[in-house]
Design an enzyme around this catalytic site. Structure first.
Site, PDB file in Angstrom:
ATOM      1  N   HIS A  63      41.067  41.452   7.888  1.00 14.98           N
ATOM      2  CA  HIS A  63      40.004  40.467   7.655  1.00 14.98           C
ATOM      3  C   HIS A  63      39.392  40.095   9.009  1.00 14.98           C
ATOM      4  O   HIS A  63      40.108  39.598   9.881  1.00 14.98           O
ATOM      5  CB  HIS A  63      40.631  39.237   6.980  1.00 14.98           C
ATOM      6  CG  HIS A  63      39.684  38.104   6.749  1.00 14.98           C
ATOM      7  ND1 HIS A  63      38.312  38.250   6.756  1.00 14.98           N
ATOM      8  CD2 HIS A  63      39.914  36.796   6.485  1.00 14.98           C
ATOM      9  CE1 HIS A  63      37.755  37.076   6.521  1.00 14.98           C
ATOM     10  NE2 HIS A  63      38.702  36.177   6.353  1.00 14.98           N
ATOM     11  N   ASN A 112      35.014  50.590  12.835  1.00 13.09           N
ATOM     12  CA  ASN A 112      34.706  51.925  12.319  1.00 13.09           C
ATOM     13  C   ASN A 112      34.603  52.904  13.479  1.00 13.09           C
ATOM     14  O   ASN A 112      34.535  52.490  14.629  1.00 13.09           O
ATOM     15  CB  ASN A 112      33.360  51.917  11.573  1.00 13.09           C
ATOM     16  CG  ASN A 112      33.492  51.418  10.140  1.00 13.09           C
ATOM     17  OD1 ASN A 112      34.592  51.340   9.597  1.00 13.09           O
ATOM     18  ND2 ASN A 112      32.367  51.108   9.535  1.00 13.09           N
ATOM     19  N   HIS A 125      37.170  52.285   1.686  1.00 11.80           N
ATOM     20  CA  HIS A 125      38.316  52.558   2.577  1.00 11.80           C
ATOM     21  C   HIS A 125      39.616  52.714   1.786  1.00 11.80           C
ATOM     22  O   HIS A 125      40.690  52.312   2.250  1.00 11.80           O
ATOM     23  CB  HIS A 125      38.475  51.462   3.633  1.00 11.80           C
ATOM     24  CG  HIS A 125      37.322  51.335   4.572  1.00 11.80           C
ATOM     25  ND1 HIS A 125      37.243  51.995   5.763  1.00 11.80           N
ATOM     26  CD2 HIS A 125      36.172  50.619   4.486  1.00 11.80           C
ATOM     27  CE1 HIS A 125      36.112  51.692   6.384  1.00 11.80           C
ATOM     28  NE2 HIS A 125      35.439  50.861   5.621  1.00 11.80           N
TER      29      HIS A 125
HETATM   30 FE1  HDE Z   1      34.301  46.556   5.509  1.00 14.35          FE
HETATM   31  N1  HDE Z   1      35.296  46.076   3.809  1.00 14.35           N
HETATM   32  N2  HDE Z   1      32.668  45.612   4.799  1.00 14.35           N
HETATM   33  N3  HDE Z   1      33.233  47.151   7.146  1.00 14.35           N
HETATM   34  N4  HDE Z   1      35.894  47.531   6.214  1.00 14.35           N
HETATM   35  C1  HDE Z   1      36.553  46.450   3.501  1.00 14.35           C
HETATM   36  O1  HDE Z   1      38.213  45.064   2.591  1.00 14.35           O
HETATM   37  C2  HDE Z   1      32.654  44.729   3.773  1.00 14.35           C
HETATM   38  C3  HDE Z   1      31.938  46.838   7.414  1.00 14.35           C
HETATM   39  C4  HDE Z   1      36.020  48.123   7.424  1.00 14.35           C
HETATM   40  O2  HDE Z   1      42.109  49.667   6.480  1.00 14.35           O
HETATM   41  C5  HDE Z   1      37.066  45.805   2.245  1.00 14.35           C
HETATM   42  O3  HDE Z   1      40.452  45.157   2.396  1.00 14.35           O
HETATM   43  C6  HDE Z   1      31.391  44.057   3.705  1.00 14.35           C
HETATM   44  C7  HDE Z   1      31.610  47.171   8.771  1.00 14.35           C
HETATM   45  C8  HDE Z   1      37.308  48.769   7.522  1.00 14.35           C
HETATM   46  O4  HDE Z   1      42.371  48.046   5.040  1.00 14.35           O
HETATM   47  C9  HDE Z   1      35.928  44.866   1.838  1.00 14.35           C
HETATM   48  C10 HDE Z   1      30.657  44.545   4.725  1.00 14.35           C
HETATM   49  C11 HDE Z   1      32.759  47.674   9.310  1.00 14.35           C
HETATM   50  C12 HDE Z   1      37.933  48.529   6.307  1.00 14.35           C
HETATM   51  C13 HDE Z   1      34.890  45.165   2.908  1.00 14.35           C
HETATM   52  C14 HDE Z   1      31.455  45.556   5.391  1.00 14.35           C
HETATM   53  C15 HDE Z   1      33.758  47.657   8.279  1.00 14.35           C
HETATM   54  C16 HDE Z   1      37.032  47.748   5.514  1.00 14.35           C
HETATM   55  C17 HDE Z   1      37.569  46.766   1.199  1.00 14.35           C
HETATM   56  C18 HDE Z   1      29.263  44.087   5.134  1.00 14.35           C
HETATM   57  C19 HDE Z   1      32.967  48.220  10.736  1.00 14.35           C
HETATM   58  C20 HDE Z   1      39.301  49.025   5.881  1.00 14.35           C
HETATM   59  C21 HDE Z   1      39.075  46.668   1.222  1.00 14.35           C
HETATM   60  C22 HDE Z   1      28.217  44.898   4.746  1.00 14.35           C
HETATM   61  C23 HDE Z   1      32.963  47.216  11.730  1.00 14.35           C
HETATM   62  C24 HDE Z   1      40.393  48.079   6.262  1.00 14.35           C
HETATM   63  C25 HDE Z   1      39.367  45.589   2.123  1.00 14.35           C
HETATM   64  C26 HDE Z   1      41.730  48.639   5.892  1.00 14.35           C
HETATM   65  C27 HDE Z   1      37.323  47.269   4.239  1.00 14.35           C
HETATM   66  C28 HDE Z   1      33.705  44.532   2.905  1.00 14.35           C
HETATM   67  C29 HDE Z   1      30.964  46.362   6.473  1.00 14.35           C
HETATM   68  C30 HDE Z   1      35.083  48.147   8.513  1.00 14.35           C
HETATM   69  C31 HDE Z   1      35.446  44.976   0.431  1.00 14.35           C
HETATM   70  C32 HDE Z   1      30.991  43.016   2.683  1.00 14.35           C
HETATM   71  C33 HDE Z   1      30.280  46.944   9.474  1.00 14.35           C
HETATM   72  C34 HDE Z   1      37.850  49.560   8.711  1.00 14.35           C
HETATM   73  O5  HDE Z   1      36.321  43.535   1.935  1.00 14.35           O
END
Ligand code: HDE
Length: 711
Positions: A345, A154, A81
């Site tokens: 978060h 998402n 992202h």
């Molecule tokens: Fe994320 N995800 N994600 N994700 N995610 C990040 O956090 C992560 C997942 C989503 O505009 C990171 O600040 C793991 C699902 C959005 O700043 C990180 C898993 C969904 C955004 C991270 C997931 C998301 C992130 C990277 C489990 C939809 C952008 C930068 C497999 C519900 C937020 C940050 C923004 C961002 C980890 C899966 C949505 C690395 C471990 C499912 C919208 O922490």
């Protein structure tokens, strides 16, 4: 904001976040240049040297400060992202949700809770293009009176994997390959498809990723999904499982693949520009917040596990209750300070909302805090203006990099008697985790109920309209066609044969693989109409029309049409060979907004060719004008032409579609989204039908008419 609470406030309303940010805003206009220590400077163009041609001196504190700050301007980009765009707004609930949740921001319809939303792509780096095929992030921070609540969603309702421990694997596989950092911002390469064929749980998400959902027309026309299962908890402690949805009031609409690829070159900022412009024009994007709620007693009533993040809860089984509306009403002042530094978060939670044991969610709860610590340089990222709650913060956490709060007094521990044992927990109003009974053996194992990977992929496939199905097949051809390893290609065919035999056979044809030995499938025949974009809201509002005109256009004709467009909330730009003014037959002038070099049909939702003999004769001589029409037609967009303007359509490659003839009647012809009229002075009927055609978004009927789509 008041003196006692400084930049915090007890009173949360539509403007409270904006007011809080006033504490941090800086206006440099008209001011003297200073160092970071506020020393006024006399010169910033020449470094301090021993003689005007001599070496630079170490003494030059201004040079050193300026360059050092510059050297440190970048922070690590988000590992996923990375490319995003943030906007402010507010949220209002429709009616008290007291029966279901005690979340304070979901009780009072009169209350406006400020929000900050960041939209993003997942795979590409910060400088990649907006319109790539990818999942879009849709993360919302609600600044509530109980602190910040983050709904980190998402634009697709399911995910690639079921357990967060596989996240580094799926991300490594989809990111550019490590030996040469190729390709950027795409899943169309060997390592990703290698991961897919070895990980059958990806099947459902792949169907979404290869569908039109992955190339949205606009952030304003995208759904959002919380993906994971959460809980609502009411004041009596009763809990229900819940899934969150955002539903855009403009409907869910997509680009076509060819258009998306071209936009990546012509306007890589297409999506951010679109929402930035819309908000600046007062066309505020709106989304309804929807919830699917399930009694805990119903947890095991379905043929999927409700904790499995690769499954939807079909809306036809569990309806989405629309509980409020978010309006995005203000752009940022500074991209870095707000969009880049915002820290989401899923663990930023408020009383009344709780987690489930979804193993993806559980892992996410660790990852987001961890990533902010490295990305934003320490534990005080909550003090960055965009991350600050509006409600007051009181605790005994102290120090660390970039601490801004000046905590007064001696006490930074609990319990204490020197400060009457405060700040104190509040057993009544403070957050209490839902008292879920948990027992089990310590085990590294996936639940049996998570084993079905294909049935909902079939449900999705069954639910697509014919053009949507074709787009998915085309996407397979591109994505898997870009894979070099023949075995992987064959295994894609074999894997998706589990979803649908016909789909697999059609994939095989395009990628040079063998069709499945035996047609497969899951036997699922059900559909979920809610997942098809064919059934979405249709509206012409905020759509953008390119008007082709040259000197000698017909002024009264064009003004009637543009007035009607404006009346329907449709925007337009005048495109001509050269920038500057064009003059109509009656001497009246119009300003040209873009020329053919700075525009393209891909930047618009529709094209209109206005009348005027000289104007149209001039357009007829320009390949660019004809290309504009051909391309818009190929992308299934509405096309309108009046009087002599119809001649340009006749000269283009779309002659197969009937248009208004040259006879004397003012008959309107409206075929497959091509709306034409000749011999007409009154543009009322034409404008109405043209606007209707624009509201249809795309006219796929052209694709089903063999021979109508120019190559
Ligand atoms: Fe994320 N995800 N994600 N994700 N995610 C990040 O956090 C992560 C997942 C989503 O505009 C990171 O600040 C793991 C699902 C959005 O700043 C990180 C898993 C969904 C955004 C991270 C997931 C998301 C992130 C990277 C489990 C939809 C952008 C930068 C497999 C519900 C937020 C940050 C923004 C961002 C980890 C899966 C949505 C690395 C471990 C499912 C919208 O922490």
């Amino acid at each position: 904001m008041d003196k006692e609470h400084g930049p915090y406030s007890k009173d949360i309303n539509e403007t409270s976040k904006n007011e809080q940010m006033n504490y941090f805003r800086m206006d440099n206009n008209g001011k003297t240049l200073t160092t970071n220590q506020a020393l006024p400077l006399s010169n910033t163009d020449d470094s301090l040297k021993a003689g005007s041609r001599g070496p630079t001196l170490l003494e030059d504190f201004h040079f050193r400060e300026k360059i050092t700050h510059f050297d440190h301007e970048r922070i690590p980009e988000r590992v996923v992202h990375a490319r995003g765009f943030g906007v402010h707004g507010y949220f209002q609930v429709y009616e008290p949700m007291t029966e279901f949740t005690k979340a304070k921001f979901l009780q009072d319809p009169a209350k406006k809770t400020p929000v900050f939303v960041r939209f993003s792509t997942v795979v590409g780096s910060r400088g990649s293009a907006d319109t790539v095929r990818d999942v879009r992030g849709f993360a919302t921070k609600f600044y509530t009176e109980d602190g910040n609540y983050d709904l980190v969603a998402n634009n697709m309702p399911v995910f690639f994997i079921q357990d967060a421990i596989k996240f580094p694997d799926v991300v490594h596989a989809i990111k550019p390959e490590p030996h040469n950092e190729i390709p950027q911002a795409t899943a169309a390469h060997d390592t990703f498809w290698d991961f897919v064929v070895n990980t059958p749980e990806t099947a459902h998400m792949i169907m979404w990723l290869l569908s039109d959902r992955a190339i949205p027309r606009s952030y304003r026309m995208m759904e959002g999904f919380g993906v994971n299962t959460f809980r609502f908890v009411n004041a009596q402690g009763k809990a229900r499982f819940v899934k969150f949805h955002w539903k855009p009031l403009l409907g869910v609409h997509s680009l076509v693949w060819d258009e998306a690829q071209k936009l990546s070159g012509k306007d890589p900022d297409y999506h951010r520009r679109d929402i930035w412009d819309a908000i600046n024009m007062g066309e505020f994007p709106e989304y309804e917040l929807g919830v699917q709620m399930m009694d805990e007693a119903d947890e095991f009533k379905f043929d999927f596990d409700i904790l499995d993040p690769t499954k939807i809860w079909p809306e036809e089984l569990i309806p989405v209750k629309k509980i409020g509306k978010m309006t995005l009403s203000r752009n940022t002042d500074n991209f870095f300070a707000e969009t880049e530094q915002v820290a989401f978060h899923p663990g930023h939670i408020v009383p009344g909302i709780d987690f489930s044991n979804d193993p993806l969610l559980q892992g996410r709860l660790f990852s987001y805090l961890d990533t902010q610590l490295i990305r934003l340089g320490g534990p005080n990222f909550h003090e960055i203006p965009v991350n600050r709650p509006v409600a007051p913060v009181h605790n005994n956490q102290r120090d660390g990099y970039h601490r801004m709060t000046i905590d007064r007094g001696r006490v930074s521990y609990y319990p204490n008697s020197l400060q009457a044992n405060t700040p104190a927990p509040d057993p009544k109003n403070g957050y209490v985790h839902y008292h879920e009974k948990v027992e089990g053996q310590k085990i590294r194992e996936r639940s049996e109920s998570f084993r079905d990977h294909f049935r909902q992929a079939t449900l999705f496939w069954n639910s697509m309209s014919p053009p949507e199905k074709q787009h998915i097949i085309d996407a397979f051809h591109f994505e898997v066609g870009s894979v070099k390893d023949k075995q992987i290609k064959q295994r894609v065919v074999d894997m998706f044969n589990n979803v649908d035999g016909q789909l697999a056979a059609q994939i095989a044809v395009g990628i040079g693989a063998n069709p499945p030995a035996k047609p497969g499938g899951t036997g699922v025949t059900a559909t979920s109409p809610a997942v098809s974009q064919a059934n979405t809201i249709k509206s012409a509002r905020t759509r953008k029309v390119a008007i082709l005109a040259e000197n000698g256009f017909n002024f009264p004709e064009i003004t009637q049409v543009t007035k009607a467009l404006t009346g329907a909330g449709v925007q337009y730009e005048i495109i001509s060979k050269n920038l500057g003014m064009i003059t109509g037959v009656d001497g009246k002038q119009l300003e040209v907004n873009k020329n053919f070099v700075t525009s393209g049909s891909i930047m618009y939702d529709a094209v209109y060719v206005t009348g005027g003999r000289q104007s149209v004769d001039s357009l007829l001589k320009q390949g660019d004008a004809l290309h504009f029409i051909n391309e818009a037609f190929k992308h299934a967009k509405a096309i309108g032409a009046t009087n002599e303007g119809v001649d340009l359509l006749s000269a283009s490659q779309i002659q197969g579609v009937p248009t208004a003839g040259a006879d004397t009647s003012a008959q309107l012809v409206n075929e497959m989204g091509v709306v034409t009229i000749k011999n007409a002075a009154d543009m009322g009927h034409f404008s109405q039908k043209f606007i209707e055609a624009i509201s249809q978004h795309r006219h796929w009927i052209r694709q089903s008419q063999k021979g109508f789509v120019p190559a």
